[in-house]
Scaffold this active site. Sequence first.
Site, PDB file in Angstrom:
ATOM      1  N   MET A   9       6.270  -1.162  -4.585  1.00 14.37           N
ATOM      2  CA  MET A   9       5.148  -1.506  -3.706  1.00 14.37           C
ATOM      3  C   MET A   9       4.019  -0.547  -4.015  1.00 14.37           C
ATOM      4  O   MET A   9       4.233   0.622  -4.254  1.00 14.37           O
ATOM      5  CB  MET A   9       5.533  -1.333  -2.249  1.00 14.37           C
ATOM      6  CG  MET A   9       6.626  -2.267  -1.796  1.00 14.37           C
ATOM      7  SD  MET A   9       6.930  -2.036  -0.050  1.00 14.37           S
ATOM      8  CE  MET A   9       5.653  -3.060   0.637  1.00 14.37           C
ATOM      9  N   CYS A  10       2.812  -1.053  -4.015  1.00 12.73           N
ATOM     10  CA  CYS A  10       1.673  -0.204  -4.358  1.00 12.73           C
ATOM     11  C   CYS A  10       0.456  -0.714  -3.621  1.00 12.73           C
ATOM     12  O   CYS A  10      -0.378  -1.381  -4.196  1.00 12.73           O
ATOM     13  CB  CYS A  10       1.445  -0.231  -5.868  1.00 12.73           C
ATOM     14  SG  CYS A  10       0.189   0.902  -6.444  1.00 12.73           S
TER      15      CYS A  10
END
Lengths: 153, 486
Positions: free
Chosen positions: A89-90
């Site tokens: 996740m970013c």
Amino acid sequence: MSTGAKKRIMKEYGECMADTPPGMKINFDEQNMTEWEVLMDGPDGSSYAGGHFKLKITFPNEYPFKPPVVSFKTKIYHPNVSNDDKGSMCLGLLRPDEWKPPNKVVAVLRLIHNLLVEPNPDDSIEPSIANEYKENRKEFDKNAKDWVKRYAK
Amino acid sequence: MTAVDLDDERAEELTTLQSIYPELTINLSEPPSASIELPVAPTVPLPVAFDTEAASHPLSHLPPLLLEFILPLGYPADLPPQIKLSASPSWIPATVLNRLMDEGRSLWEEYPGMQMLFSYIGSIQEAAESAFGLNNLQLPLQLKDPFLDFNSKTKRQMFNQGTFECEVCLEPKKGSACYQLERCGHVFCIQCLQDGYNACITEGNVNNVKCMAIDCGKATGANEKKERLLSPKELLQIPLERKTVERFANLKRKKKMEMDKTIVFCPRSWCQGAMRTDKYPKITDVTQMDDFYLQDDEPISSTPPQDQAQPELTADGIEKRPGGITSDRLAVCEDCSLAFCRTCLASWHGDFVFCAPRTAQELTQDEQASLNFIHLNTSACPTCGVPTTKSYGCNHMTCFQCKTHFCYLCGAWLDPNNPYRHFDDPKKKFCYRRLMDLVMGDQADDGARFGGRRGAELEAAFWEEEARRIQDEEDAAAAAEVARQA
């Protein structure tokens, strides 16, 4: 890792224990406190309801001056989670340029919980899933539920 | 002088008062007296102007008011207390002091026969909170330093006595172990500020040397100040080491100069200093660099750049250039003083020599080596060209300097509205599904290496070389075979 960082992680673990966000369980190993395993239930009413997701939270050596790294160990059909073996996740406060040291893991967990309830297709990591979420919600829900059945039971 | 009886109503009032105000000094000889210093800390800072200065200084701490009183025989029944108010140095106007003293007498008249000192002290404290009704104050110049000094010392003292929870280490800390940022007022412990900023400066991430609070500078309200870098002067106050602060100031200056296309750097490989320019004065004394230097939206120099349309002429009619330079092409290195040509980067050849920009073939070995390193290990921002290495995170990059979104693998510009589409396009063979490659940085422990934005090209060159080598080997073997057969 500095003793200050370790102390802070311990402290945050204490806070998480005293006030665990709903539907989550944290496995903490004092020998390896920079890697937390989080078990998260799919929020009721969301496409992920009934699923159980395993996440890994890794604290970098520079924590809290750099953000923790979140990855889904359980496969999930979601516009904001990379659809590969990393499940990365970013977005939001997880981005190194957005992260501020007073941010806490609890906030990260809440962010993930909220993203399960309501994905953010405008800051997606999987554009095709994001597109489906926006254009064809029915198909998206079907796929997400299908993946829950296949991977997250 | 005889001591008053402890059962005396006056003695009783004073000892009770002392248990409430331990700083009250009392004298129980006849007639009993007491004195107390009352702090003057108006809730709204009082604007004080010194001498004829136009600017006033809002002070939240002023020298204390000294209250002295004598309780004559017959107090409280028949006589009022004798009250004396003063301040040292005397800064409260006499009219104000007289009014306050009169209030003491009328308070006694209002409650005849009653002990009134406690409520009198209370009423003065209350009056002090509103600066005794003063809206501003005019004082002689010689009081300026002592007053400003008193104000900041008291502030610091109050701060030191407080306790703050540092939002970074999450520990409660004594005020004396904390620092309050000047612009926004957020408080963190000194240790955390040092750790965070030292790490930023060591890594060269100078644009992150700003307040750590989550919402600082984010709100767009009129009162909210824009997020800014800390000034070198403030960093020294925290304190950070002077060496670190100098690195910070120089790095920030260098970054600004590198963004500026009009600035060239010294061609001597051991020097590489910037050309002399008035636009970015050399950093000499960081202790004097306070705010609004070094911000991205402002030039470093406080003097406006010279008007380009009307160049100033020197006495002999030659156009004057920044840094005292009189030719278009002449640049002088600020470090080693080499005079060189900014076009061909050779040492200065005079105004009348034709020269062409230097080409890549003319690079020295050192320059070529560092260029190779840069090609191999960095990815250039498509907008400002700054070479970037990734220490951590996904391959969607946001440029340090100009905030452009780009792909770390191939250097392509990415649409900020949907930067991840790039990694999901099967046509982009080199980047497809590689968003998370090398997530822990270029030289992460799994041994994977970036190989540079030219990675694909280099690989092609390698295989070409390899094919040639194999071909050569086969040719040689064939030739040997022919020779053997012959």
